[in-house]
Design an enzyme around this catalytic site. Sequence first.
Site, PDB file in Angstrom:
ATOM      1  N   LYS A 273       0.863  -1.190   0.000  1.00  0.00           N
ATOM      2  CA  LYS A 273       0.000   0.000   0.000  1.00  0.00           C
ATOM      3  C   LYS A 273       0.893   1.231   0.000  1.00  0.00           C
ATOM      4  CE  LYS A 273      -3.222   2.675   2.918  1.00  0.00           C
ATOM      5  NZ  LYS A 273      -4.101   2.718   4.111  1.00  0.00           N
ATOM      6  N   ASP A 278      -2.769  10.355   3.132  1.00  0.00           N
ATOM      7  CA  ASP A 278      -4.159   9.934   3.292  1.00  0.00           C
ATOM      8  C   ASP A 278      -4.934  10.982   4.079  1.00  0.00           C
ATOM      9  OD1 ASP A 278      -6.541   8.612   3.556  1.00  0.00           O
ATOM     10  OD2 ASP A 278      -5.784   7.048   4.916  1.00  0.00           O
ATOM     11  N   LYS A 285     -10.532  12.956   7.319  1.00  0.00           N
ATOM     12  CA  LYS A 285     -10.079  12.688   8.684  1.00  0.00           C
ATOM     13  C   LYS A 285     -10.126  13.967   9.496  1.00  0.00           C
ATOM     14  CE  LYS A 285      -6.687   9.068   7.557  1.00  0.00           C
ATOM     15  NZ  LYS A 285      -7.246   7.956   8.339  1.00  0.00           N
ATOM     16  N   ASP A 296       1.501   6.574   5.312  1.00  0.00           N
ATOM     17  CA  ASP A 296       0.542   5.584   4.811  1.00  0.00           C
ATOM     18  C   ASP A 296       1.101   4.825   3.598  1.00  0.00           C
ATOM     19  OD1 ASP A 296      -1.845   4.390   5.392  1.00  0.00           O
ATOM     20  OD2 ASP A 296      -3.061   5.755   4.183  1.00  0.00           O
ATOM     21  N   ASP A 355     -12.202   6.855   3.375  1.00  0.00           N
ATOM     22  CA  ASP A 355     -10.978   6.732   4.163  1.00  0.00           C
ATOM     23  C   ASP A 355     -10.512   5.268   4.234  1.00  0.00           C
ATOM     24  OD1 ASP A 355      -8.852   7.524   5.680  1.00  0.00           O
ATOM     25  OD2 ASP A 355     -10.001   7.848   7.523  1.00  0.00           O
ATOM     26  N   GLU A 357      -9.359   3.509   1.939  1.00  0.00           N
ATOM     27  CA  GLU A 357      -8.833   3.519   0.566  1.00  0.00           C
ATOM     28  C   GLU A 357      -7.743   2.481   0.334  1.00  0.00           C
ATOM     29  OE1 GLU A 357      -7.654   5.342   2.926  1.00  0.00           O
ATOM     30  OE2 GLU A 357      -5.516   4.985   2.649  1.00  0.00           O
ATOM     31  N   ARG A 359      -7.506  -0.674   1.214  1.00  0.00           N
ATOM     32  CA  ARG A 359      -8.003  -1.969   0.737  1.00  0.00           C
ATOM     33  C   ARG A 359      -8.426  -1.883  -0.727  1.00  0.00           C
ATOM     34  NH1 ARG A 359     -12.323  -2.107   5.502  1.00  0.00           N
ATOM     35  NH2 ARG A 359     -10.579  -0.963   6.407  1.00  0.00           N
TER      36      ARG A 359
HETATM   37  N1  BES Z   1      -4.345   4.931   6.646  1.00  0.00           N
HETATM   38  C1  BES Z   1      -5.430   4.607   7.470  1.00  0.00           C
HETATM   39  C2  BES Z   1      -5.082   3.682   8.618  1.00  0.00           C
HETATM   40  C3  BES Z   1      -4.082   4.193   9.616  1.00  0.00           C
HETATM   41  C4  BES Z   1      -4.498   4.713  10.832  1.00  0.00           C
HETATM   42  C5  BES Z   1      -2.733   4.110   9.378  1.00  0.00           C
HETATM   43  C6  BES Z   1      -3.584   5.143  11.753  1.00  0.00           C
HETATM   44  C7  BES Z   1      -1.821   4.543  10.313  1.00  0.00           C
HETATM   45  C8  BES Z   1      -2.241   5.056  11.509  1.00  0.00           C
HETATM   46  C9  BES Z   1      -6.530   3.935   6.658  1.00  0.00           C
HETATM   47  O1  BES Z   1      -6.598   4.297   5.331  1.00  0.00           O
HETATM   48  C10 BES Z   1      -7.823   4.312   7.292  1.00  0.00           C
HETATM   49  O2  BES Z   1      -8.093   5.469   7.390  1.00  0.00           O
HETATM   50  N2  BES Z   1      -8.589   3.325   7.734  1.00  0.00           N
HETATM   51  C11 BES Z   1      -9.837   3.562   8.358  1.00  0.00           C
HETATM   52  C12 BES Z   1     -10.798   2.519   7.877  1.00  0.00           C
HETATM   53  C13 BES Z   1     -12.224   2.761   8.284  1.00  0.00           C
HETATM   54  C14 BES Z   1     -12.746   3.996   7.611  1.00  0.00           C
HETATM   55  C15 BES Z   1     -13.041   1.556   7.893  1.00  0.00           C
HETATM   56  C16 BES Z   1      -9.656   3.492   9.865  1.00  0.00           C
HETATM   57  O3  BES Z   1      -8.845   2.679  10.335  1.00  0.00           O
HETATM   58  O4  BES Z   1     -10.283   4.264  10.578  1.00  0.00           O
HETATM   59 ZN    ZN Z   2      -4.766   4.910   4.494  1.00  0.00          ZN
HETATM   60 ZN    ZN Z   3      -7.693   6.064   4.976  1.00  0.00          ZN
END
Ligand code: BES
Ligand code: ZN
Ligand code: ZN
Length: 506
Positions: A273, A278, A285, A296, A355, A357, A359
């Site tokens: 990834k 992000d 966010k 990220d 968010d 993204e 996956r």
């Molecule tokens: N890049 C984030 C995950 C992340 C969080 C990485 C903290 C490093 C530190 C990912 O893209 C994300 O935002 N995931 C969401 C998914 C949710 C919307 C289903 C999350 O974990 O809140």
């Molecule tokens: Zn991310």
């Molecule tokens: Zn994200």
Amino acid sequence: MDTKLVFGNAAAFATPMLAMFAVDLAADKNAEPRPAALTSSADLQRAVATLLASGEFKAGLGEVALLHAPAGVKAERLLLVGLGKAGDFSLDRIRKGAGTAVRAAKPRSVRGMAIAFPDAQAPGEALSAVLTARAMVEGAAIAEVDWDTYRSDRKDCAVDSLTLIAGETNAGMQRGFEEGQIVAAAQNFARALVNEPGNVLTPTELGARAKAMCNEAGLKCEVHSSEKIQELKMNAFWAVAKGSAQPPALIVMTYTPAIALAQGSPVLGLVGKGITFDTGGISIKSADGMEKMKYDMAGAAAMLGAMHAIARLQPAVKVIAVVCSAENMPDGIAYKPGDIVTAMSGKTIEIVNTDAEGRLVLADGLHYAKTLGCTHLIDAATLTGAVSIALGALNFGVFSNDEATCQKFRDGLKTSGEKGWRLPCTDDYRDHIKSEIADIMNTGKNRYGGSISGAMFLKEFAGDTPWVHLDIANCAWNEEKKPWLAYGPSGVALRSIVEWVRSYSA
Ligand code: BES
Ligand code: ZN
Ligand code: ZN
């Protein structure tokens, strides 16, 4: 840091600073500490005897004590480095000890130093010479770096030269030393990428750095952008990418071993990834901590670094790395919650949260790796915040659809010294990602088991191909500096991915 391995008597080695290890022999945690130096050299034993007898130094993990002009020892300074309880003595402790020694030297402006291998008196089971040497050199090289490239007040306090001193000539140690240098250089390369801010490391720049690395290492490298991504029908990847002024990059790096492999040999696919920033997109966010989202792309960096190490270690197995890099931005043409996209595999995805993204880009990356002939897949991604809730910051999340493939990965953790904890990804969790109006949706039905929902989503695209998924969101950035590791990018998972690849070498 110029690093050498020599065989001989550490006490007779002239150096500004000689580091040696000590453990606490106390039987249990309630007993008085009984620090003991891990050396069979009578000269070194004598030099630290008073300090050990004083009780000031308890040999705790990460604890150091410094002696100037030690009697009977050629070094100008002797640094005693604690490795903790004797019962906990392990490769991991050696790795951390070597790192602690280097990080203790840096603020003291010591430019040249040596570290003595622990010898004969090390308690517990005998450690392999290859792995001990690897642990020493990796621990030291990783500890040497501070992420102050962008600081004007940067203190140039690098350790320029390091000598590792082992008592007896040992071919295994020599090999481990060389391997360790390769792996540590790759890890520091990956960390440097993760450290770069989003305005410097765009997807295009990541592609350029991959190209440069591959040219240097002798790997084949192709970097594609928007047109090719759309032509390949990587619509999930494109959905994420299209809201940014920065074009995406699809990076494909190929390692083909020099020796001919039998028909039907495994082809390993490494999928990373590479979200260079992000924001969350339209599901934006909150501002708090958003600056961290430059990391990220740590999964992608791990794969670039792993390929660098693989090119130099030359395992007898073909490896293809696929990195999906984009910036996730809100914009007039950005993808939106409610959109439905058809992934390259043909599966339809309801976008519930922009968010989630990672996956999406990985869905197409995993599928694309299969079309390139990969028979086994591994991905690394800073995929979910939920993995921190589940595992804290010590173990990254490990998920898999195949016992044997997963076991191979987990066996490698012992060698790499990294920690990963397996979480479930069984079909009874499929409900999490069921959508009413498309094949699947890109979030879980609620926030519980969020990392599992992410893994279940990816599993749809791995299909029947044996696959391991590493959720490294909780470990990719070291928030708390440690005696053996600076604040900032960790380069996590790279060493374990390299071990996994080597386990398939014919
Ligand atoms: N890049 C984030 C995950 C992340 C969080 C990485 C903290 C490093 C530190 C990912 O893209 C994300 O935002 N995931 C969401 C998914 C949710 C919307 C289903 C999350 O974990 O809140
Ligand atoms: Zn991310
Ligand atoms: Zn994200």
